[in-house]
Design an enzyme around this catalytic site. Structure first.
Site, mmCIF file in Angstrom:
data_model
loop_
_atom_site.group_PDB
_atom_site.id
_atom_site.type_symbol
_atom_site.label_atom_id
_atom_site.label_comp_id
_atom_site.label_asym_id
_atom_site.label_seq_id
_atom_site.Cartn_x
_atom_site.Cartn_y
_atom_site.Cartn_z
ATOM 1 N N ASP A 21 0.846 -1.198 0.000
ATOM 2 C CA ASP A 21 0.000 0.000 0.000
ATOM 3 C C ASP A 21 0.881 1.249 0.000
ATOM 4 O OD1 ASP A 21 -3.012 0.862 0.577
ATOM 5 O OD2 ASP A 21 -1.679 2.174 1.735
ATOM 6 N N ASP A 70 -2.067 9.217 -10.965
ATOM 7 C CA ASP A 70 -2.031 8.114 -11.935
ATOM 8 C C ASP A 70 -0.601 7.799 -12.351
ATOM 9 O OD1 ASP A 70 -4.749 7.879 -11.807
ATOM 10 O OD2 ASP A 70 -5.155 8.919 -13.698
ATOM 11 N N GLU A 80 -4.642 2.426 -4.387
ATOM 12 C CA GLU A 80 -3.186 2.462 -4.298
ATOM 13 C C GLU A 80 -2.614 1.161 -3.742
ATOM 14 O OE1 GLU A 80 -4.714 4.353 -0.419
ATOM 15 O OE2 GLU A 80 -5.349 4.099 -2.496
ATOM 16 N N ASN A 112 -2.451 12.722 -3.805
ATOM 17 C CA ASN A 112 -3.440 12.990 -4.848
ATOM 18 C C ASN A 112 -4.056 14.369 -4.680
ATOM 19 O OD1 ASN A 112 -3.971 11.441 -7.052
ATOM 20 N ND2 ASN A 112 -5.638 10.264 -6.156
#
Length: 427
Positions: free
Chosen positions: A282, A299, A326, A290
């Site tokens: 993770d 992305d 993620e 983000n």
């Protein structure tokens, strides 16, 4: 574990020969004659007919040879003075051709088998009409009629295509006509009757044989079209399965494929020594990344992270997939003790060294936490249990400060306070 590499879509799902497919559709719709087919389509039919054609040709060669040998008894009664000639003819021509066709030719030599069958039939007809020239008028009539019937039956039964059939019929008539006139000639009236009778039998037989060939050719076209349709359907289904099991952003397997592959392979997984490892990977503080840099940077971060993980992970005996958001997940069977822990640390270090380009020209670092679950192969734990163990280890890594690998082994006590919620440990 078995490799789960992603196949190249452009090559694995390449379309069949659509030029041939279009010709097949046109030939069926417009009832195109076999003679007008392209060489490629004729070659395809030849390949299609080769297996059963080989057996049929061998069978017919055997039948013609047995008929020729069996008729020796009739020759001995009808023309006893020519018995030695009839016997010698069979020994010199029929027997060698039969042995060559049945014993020496291979399955791929269908053209030569056709030639052997044609020569046997022409030899049988030539010998029959030759013996007719040495008999009385009744023998002449019977033997000449038998020769004509040989031609008719050959046209109906021999597996020749229209061109081969025309060549065979012409050679048969030419050879038997010469034998009827040389070295001993039949009476002119008998020769005329033989040619007329052979024509009356041969022409309808050729027409029927041609019609039969056309029907077989149409059946072949229908089979080929069905084969193309089945192939295209199978390819479409495989493509849909691939797309449904592929993460569109990173191109790696998704959760669906991971679970399918793992469930299939764990059922077949043999017992014995060794450890089965499952990793939950993770990215740390990804939501904050983000929010700060935008979804496009997020992305890019996921794509770069996936590339780093794939570069290190041994997909020839394990599977690595994007689990969602993620999160990534991986599984492998250790080949050496400690292999999974070392691999997890290498993956963590690779992500930690990764620079992610963002819109303000900065290149921030990002880290990852990895939870590693290990269980003996012979423990036969369910996939859900292994994933839960790896998730517990991941939550432990998050609580311990992130950017680290935590390991949980089957049978080891779980630390108090690690009854977790997925939502609590994200980020």
């Amino acid at each position: 574990m078995v490799a789960a590499n992603q196949p190249a879509m452009s090559r694995e799902y390449a379309s069949p020969d659509f030029a041939l497919r279009e010709e097949i559709d046109t030939a069926l719709a417009q009832q195109v004659d076999y003679e007008a087919w392209s060489p490629a389509l004729k070659a395809a039919q030849c390949q299609h007919e080769r297996a059963k054609g080989f057996s049929l040709l061998r069978y017919q060669i055997l039948i013609v040879a047995m008929l020729s040998l069996a008729s020796l008894a009739w020759d001995m009664v009808a023309v006893p003075e020519m018995f030695e000639v009839a016997l010698g003819w069979r020994l010199v021509i029929t027997v060698p051709l039969t042995v060559y066709g049945l014993l020496l030719l291979r399955r791929t030599d269908t053209v030569q088998l056709k030639l052997v069958l044609g020569l046997l039939l022409i030899s049988l007809g030539t010998r029959t009409i030759h013996l007719a020239t040495h008999g009385d008028p009744e023998v002449m009539v019977r033997y000449s009629m038998a020769t004509s019937f040989i031609l008719g039956l050959a046209c109906l039964a021999a597996p020749f295509n229209p061109r081969e059939m025309r060549i065979f019929a012409l050679c048969f008539l030419l050879a038997t006509s010469i034998a009827a006139m040389w070295p001993t000639a039949l009476p002119n009236r008998q020769i005329a009757l033989y040619i007329s009778f052979s024509t009356l039998i041969g022409l309808p037989a050729l027409a029927i044989a041609r019609r039969h060939w056309q029907l077989n050719s149409r059946a072949f076209l229908l089979d080929m079209r069905d084969s193309f349709s089945r192939l295209e359907l199978e390819q479409s289904n495989l493509l849909l399965q691939q797309l449904s099991e592929q993460d569109p952003l990173t191109g790696m397997p998704n959760r669906r494929k991971f679970e399918r592959v793992m469930n299939e392979k764990m059922e077949l997984l043999p017992g014995g020594e060794g450890q089965l490892a499952v990793m939950m990977i993770d990215l740390d503080h990804f939501k904050a990344f983000n929010d700060r840099h935008g979804h496009q940077a997020g992305d890019r971060c996921l794509v770069l992270a996936a590339a780093q993980l794939q570069a290190l992970f041994p997909t020839n005996y394990g599977i690595l997939a994007r689990y969602g958001g993620e999160e990534f997940i991986a599984a492998l069977r250790e080949r050496t003790p400690g292999e999974a822990a070392r691999l997890a640390e290498d993956m963590r270090a690779a992500i930690a060294a990764m620079l992610v380009p963002v819109r303000d020209e900065a290149k921030p670092l990002i880290t990852t936490s990895i939870g590693l679950a290990l269980a003996p192969v012979d423990a036969r734990l369910a996939l859900e249990d292994l994933i839960e163990m790896a998730d517990v280890a991941l939550y432990s890594a998050k609580r311990a400060g992130r950017d680290r690998v935590e390991l949980v082994e089957a049978g080891a006590p779980v630390p108090v306070g690690l009854a977790y919620s997925r939502d609590r440990r994200r980020g």
